[in-house]
Design an enzyme around this catalytic site. Structure first.
Site, PDB file in Angstrom:
ATOM      1  N   LEU A  44       0.819  -1.206   0.000  1.00 27.22           N
ATOM      2  CA  LEU A  44       0.000   0.000   0.000  1.00 27.22           C
ATOM      3  C   LEU A  44       0.850   1.251   0.000  1.00 27.22           C
ATOM      4  O   LEU A  44       0.607   2.181  -0.773  1.00 27.22           O
ATOM      5  CB  LEU A  44      -0.912   0.003   1.226  1.00 27.22           C
ATOM      6  N   GLY A  46       4.205   1.652  -0.736  1.00 27.67           N
ATOM      7  CA  GLY A  46       5.107   1.767  -1.881  1.00 27.67           C
ATOM      8  C   GLY A  46       4.369   2.041  -3.182  1.00 27.67           C
ATOM      9  O   GLY A  46       4.751   2.927  -3.956  1.00 27.67           O
ATOM     10  N   SER A 285     -10.134 -12.456  10.900  1.00 26.87           N
ATOM     11  CA  SER A 285     -10.329 -11.024  11.119  1.00 26.87           C
ATOM     12  C   SER A 285     -10.847 -10.710  12.517  1.00 26.87           C
ATOM     13  O   SER A 285     -11.689 -11.399  13.075  1.00 26.87           O
ATOM     14  CB  SER A 285     -11.316 -10.471  10.105  1.00 26.87           C
ATOM     15  N   ARG A 338      -6.096  -5.202  20.917  1.00 28.79           N
ATOM     16  CA  ARG A 338      -5.418  -6.456  20.594  1.00 28.79           C
ATOM     17  C   ARG A 338      -4.428  -6.904  21.663  1.00 28.79           C
ATOM     18  O   ARG A 338      -4.361  -8.085  21.988  1.00 28.79           O
ATOM     19  CB  ARG A 338      -4.673  -6.286  19.266  1.00 28.79           C
TER      20      ARG A 338
END
Lengths: 646, 246
Positions: A44, A46, A285, A338
């Site tokens: 994303l 680069g 996910s 997380r």
């Protein structure tokens, strides 16, 4: 002695970026044509940078190790991308996204960078929609949002469970358009092996053609590293097999500082390890935590019976289940960040309540299927359930999923200033590869945002401020002394690797190292383990350079040689991670030191002594690196302890 | 589980290839096909031999790198998966498994099981985009898109560019790959503007690179790991025809 100057613009937070843009130097169109920019990595960050710089008229050379830039590992991101659009009218704003990101990062990220990230987040969505990214929409045809990773607002845009893929294909398409226009030249199946410095500035790279084995030299007026994180150091991770930290590591060895290497993210919802032949871990996910409830048995004998297969999860009565996240964190429940969710799973498993192999917990949809119906759950998570069933051979509609934390993302990375430039002039670092935006813990759906923010909207401005002074620098021939010397060093390194002809394959040694890293520099760390890690990694480095076995030749496609070079760097990176974790005598975000916890087992941060970015300077292999500190100041936010209980 | 593998070996694009036979033993049924190849490669390295080269990266079915023709089928005997998501439990103990690279002239072999799919990138460069520069675009919610259209666009956009469609097709046609992109953009108002130029350029590039045409056998759809429907080829044909006529 400090080399650190973050060069944060003056003025109030909300005006810094505008002030910067108003005052920065630009390069005029005629001069842009004369300037070459090397971009390493086509994920994303680069791809979006290469496309945007090409559109501006610079000559871009884009490199990736994959056979096509479209395969960069950003493609595997599932859940979504955050943006402060406030389309649902639920109280979101640039300030709130900035606030959540700083808080989620446990007050270890740089305030000005994060504010700018939140500021440009909306532009990213506009850009992607214009490119044809098929985001989810509601029945009125407008964009749909969902809440993600414990955010109190719905600010996450998504394209089914394939948001990363769709965003990457958008950036890839934009880049391919520039390939067609002749402003971007692609070098697929090409790996960067070193950076060339001329008079202290980054002026090029040395690469290896992965098909022919040819070593090649490339010039650029500036070099941009967008090669992602170093998480595959752990061997098992959610990264791609080829993901590596070598470009950033070579930059470090050439003088760029490496910041917060110990800050790695361990994602709570991955499919558990099932065998020693396993090559990688698969992420499920985080959105699953919106409707799934996490539990282990309340009684150890039940856990044992489940592990032995004597009983099934549905045989455990509800009152005998410990929904430990809901118990410990009533306010956030299964939606805690997380780092908190991962540690809580480890705590239960270490205490003997784990299921499966003993290192797994349940993620159960029974209650939500009862409440919403199977159809709704299928609509929301159908592809994830299918993926789980393919891998594990169990039907998650009928029996709970098993999950366990796994290495997922690196918050640490190359130190960059406000302009995303490293301490080497002309060497920039964007996306996951740099350290600046996520502090000690990244929030869900923020990695995609940062990669695209850097590539589309930040670097194309800031790099011009540097290049404006380079317009008189002619393109350098690549047979200059510095290019030849660096190439010579690379050839020597590769030849040395080939000639060891030892006993251990690269994978075996990587697996051995990865397990040690996970054990001592993983989810829970202590000074004893970290000191041991530093010693063991140092001797493992010796072992690697005397006992590695690479078959095949140097002048041909040779994946063993590619892997060996990366693993050699991983072992050194591991040593730096341990040193960084050792000096940080506090627990914050993903970094948990067992010595620094509250009586309830929560992380205990030490803002008085450790509210700084730890940026390490290389001093030679096996030598102690030098620590530089960038103090962190929070002017627009009250620093507080994260509390997900009430 | 024990298996006999007949694997295509080829030193480089110019060399002549051949099948090599290897045995692997004690493989777990939960092992993925690529992990089984890892185990084979470990055996080869232990014997000081060159490991088998094959493309792979994400190992979760999304990057599209893996490109193995297994027992005569792209990505092997399971449906809607890539080779990295294929597990050995789909085979029988003692099976002989034939492993080849994609077989299609526009995808020349680079080494062993690795092929050159840069043709796909060239087709994309010819027109697989919407011509917008970074910045200066309208707010994302300016143009509503009917949900059904957005969903159809997403169905097409799910293509991972692996090339199984080309490998499965007796004509080595890239129609499903091209159709997926043309169809995605044709369904969206943002992409509609350029549909005509896009379809002409992408099809011309596809022809130039030596990919064949579509004869409606449907093998591409049957083998596509993302189950992309050939109805997108119908839309491609429609767009192509109107572009030619108008």
């Amino acid at each position: 002695m400090t080399k650190l100057n973050a060069r944060i613009p003056e003025g109030p937070m909300a005006e810094k970026w505008n002030n910067y843009k108003a005052g920065q130097k630009l390069v005029n169109p005629a001069n842009k044509r004369k300037l070459d920019i090397i971009v390493v990595g086509t994920g994303l960050a680069g791809a979006s940078a290469a496309a945007s710089l090409g559109e501006l008229g610079f000559n871009v050379k884009a490199f990736c190790y994959q056979d096509s830039p479209r395969r960069a590992h950003s493609i595997a991101a599932q859940g979504g991308i955050n943006a402060a659009k406030n389309y649902p009218n639920d109280g979101d704003s640039v300030y709130r996204l900035y606030y959540d990101t700083i808080k989620g990062g446990d007050y270890r990220s740089r305030e000005a960078n994060v504010y700018r990230l939140a500021e440009v987040s909306g532009n990213i969505i506009d850009q992607c929609v214009a490119q044809g990214v098929p985001f989810a929409r509601d029945y009125g045809g407008l964009l749909d949002n969902r809440s993600f990773g414990g955010a109190q607002v719905s600010r996450t845009f998504y394209a089914r469970g394939q948001t990363g893929q769709q965003l990457l294909l958008g950036a890839y398409s934009a880049m391919m358009r520039q390939v067609n226009a002749g402003t971007v030249k692609l070098y697929p199946r090409t790996e960067m092996l070193d950076i060339v410095l001329v008079e202290g500035k980054a002026r090029g790279i040395i690469t290896r053609n992965l098909v022919t084995g040819n070593i090649e030299r490339h010039f650029g007026h500036a070099v941009v590293i967008a090669t992602g994180g170093y998480g595959r150091a752990f061997y098992l991770s959610t990264k791609a097999m080829g993901s590596n930290g070598s470009a950033a590591w070579q930059a470090y060895k050439r003088g760029a500082l490496f910041a917060n290497p110990s800050f790695v993210q361990i994602h709570p919802t991955c499919i558990p390890v099932h065998g020693d032949y396993q090559s990688k871990l698969t992420l499920m996910s985080e959105s699953l935590r919106n409707d799934g409830r996490i539990w282990v048995p309340r009684k150890k004998e039940d856990a044992e019976a489940l592990r032995n297969g004597r009983v099934k999860p549905k045989d455990i009565a509800n009152e005998d289940r410990d929904y430990y996240l809901e118990r410990r964190y009533p306010a956030f429940g299964n939606l805690v960040p997380r780092d908190v969710a991962s540690r809580a799973a480890k705590e239960r498993c270490d205490a003997g309540y784990g299921v499966g192999s003993g290192l797994a917990v349940y993620l159960d949809f029974e209650e939500s299927i009862g409440r919403l119906g199977k159809k709704v759950i299928e609509e929301r998570y159908g592809n994830l359930f299918q993926m789980y069933e393919k891998i594990v051979d169990e039907n998650p509609y009928e029996t709970p999923m098993m999950i366990y934390p796994a290495i997922h993302y690196c918050m640490g990375g190359l130190w960059v200033d406000y302009e995303l430039m490293t301490t080497i002039p002309g060497l920039f670092s964007i996306g996951e590869c740099n350290f600046s935006d996520h502090g000690a813990n990244r929030l869900g759906a923020s990695a995609l945002m940062q990669g695209l923010a850097d590539g589309y909207f930040i670097l194309p401005y800031t790099i011009q401020n540097y290049l404006a002074a380079e317009i008189m620098t002619p393109r350098m021939p690549v047979d200059g002394r510095e290019f030849l010397e660096t190439e010579g060093q690379i050839r020597e390194r590769l030849n040395r690797l080939m000639q060891i002809k030892g006993k251990q394959s690269v994978d075996r040694m990587h697996r051995k190292f990865g397990l040690l890293l996970w054990e001592m520099v993983g989810m829970a760390r202590n000074s004893e383990g970290l000191n041991k890690a530093i010693k063991e990694f140092s001797s493992l480095r010796e072992e690697f350079w005397t006992d590695i076995r690479i078959t095949g030749g140097i002048d041909e496609m040779n994946p063993e040689l590619e892997k060996a070079s990366r693993v050699a760097d991983f072992i050194e990176t591991g040593e730096l991670m341990a040193r960084d974790a050792l000096q940080r005598e506090e627990s914050c975000g993903g970094h948990f030191r067992e010595e620094f916890q509250t009586p309830e087992g929560e992380a205990s941060r030490n803002d008085n002594d450790f509210m700084f970015v730890a940026a390490w300077e290389y001093t030679g292999t096996g030598k102690e690196p030098v620590l530089h500190r960038e103090p962190l100041n929070y002017e627009n936010i009250k620093v507080q302890t994260r509390n997900y209980k009430i | 589980m024990d298996f006999t593998l007949k694997i295509w070996r080829q030193q480089n694009a110019a060399a002549k290839g051949r099948f090599e036979t290897h045995k692997v033993a004690g493989i777990s049924p939960d092992c993925s096909f690529l992990e089984m190849l890892d185990i084979l490669n470990q055996q080869l390295i232990d014997k000081f031999e060159k490991p088998v080269c094959f493309d792979h990266d994400c190992r979760e079915g999304i990057c599209g790198a893996c490109s193995l023709y297994i027992n005569g089928r792209p990505h092997g005997p399971d449906s809607a998966v890539t080779a990295c998501q294929l597990h050995m439990r789909k085979f029988k103990d003692g099976d002989t498994i034939v492993v080849e690279p994609w077989r299609a002239r526009p995808f020349p072999v680079i080494k062993d099981l690795v092929v050159d799919r840069s043709g796909f990138d060239k087709i994309m460069a010819a027109g697989g985009y919407i011509s917008v520069n970074t910045g200066g675009v309208p707010d994302a919610n300016t143009i509503p898109v009917p949900r059904a259209h957005a969903e159809t666009a997403m169905d097409a956009a799910a293509c991972i560019g692996c090339g199984a469609c080309v490998a499965a097709c007796k004509n080595a046609s890239a129609m499903l790959f091209v159709a997926a992109k043309v169809s995605q953009f044709a369904m969206l108002p943002q992409g509609k503007v350029e549909t005509r130029e896009r379809v002409l350029k992408m099809v011309a590039k596809m022809d130039e690179l030596g990919f064949g045409n579509c004869t409606n056998t449907g093998a591409c759809e049957a083998e596509c790991p993302k189950q992309i429907s050939i109805s997108h080829i119908a839309r491609l044909n429609r767009e192509y025809l109107s572009a030619k006529i108008l």
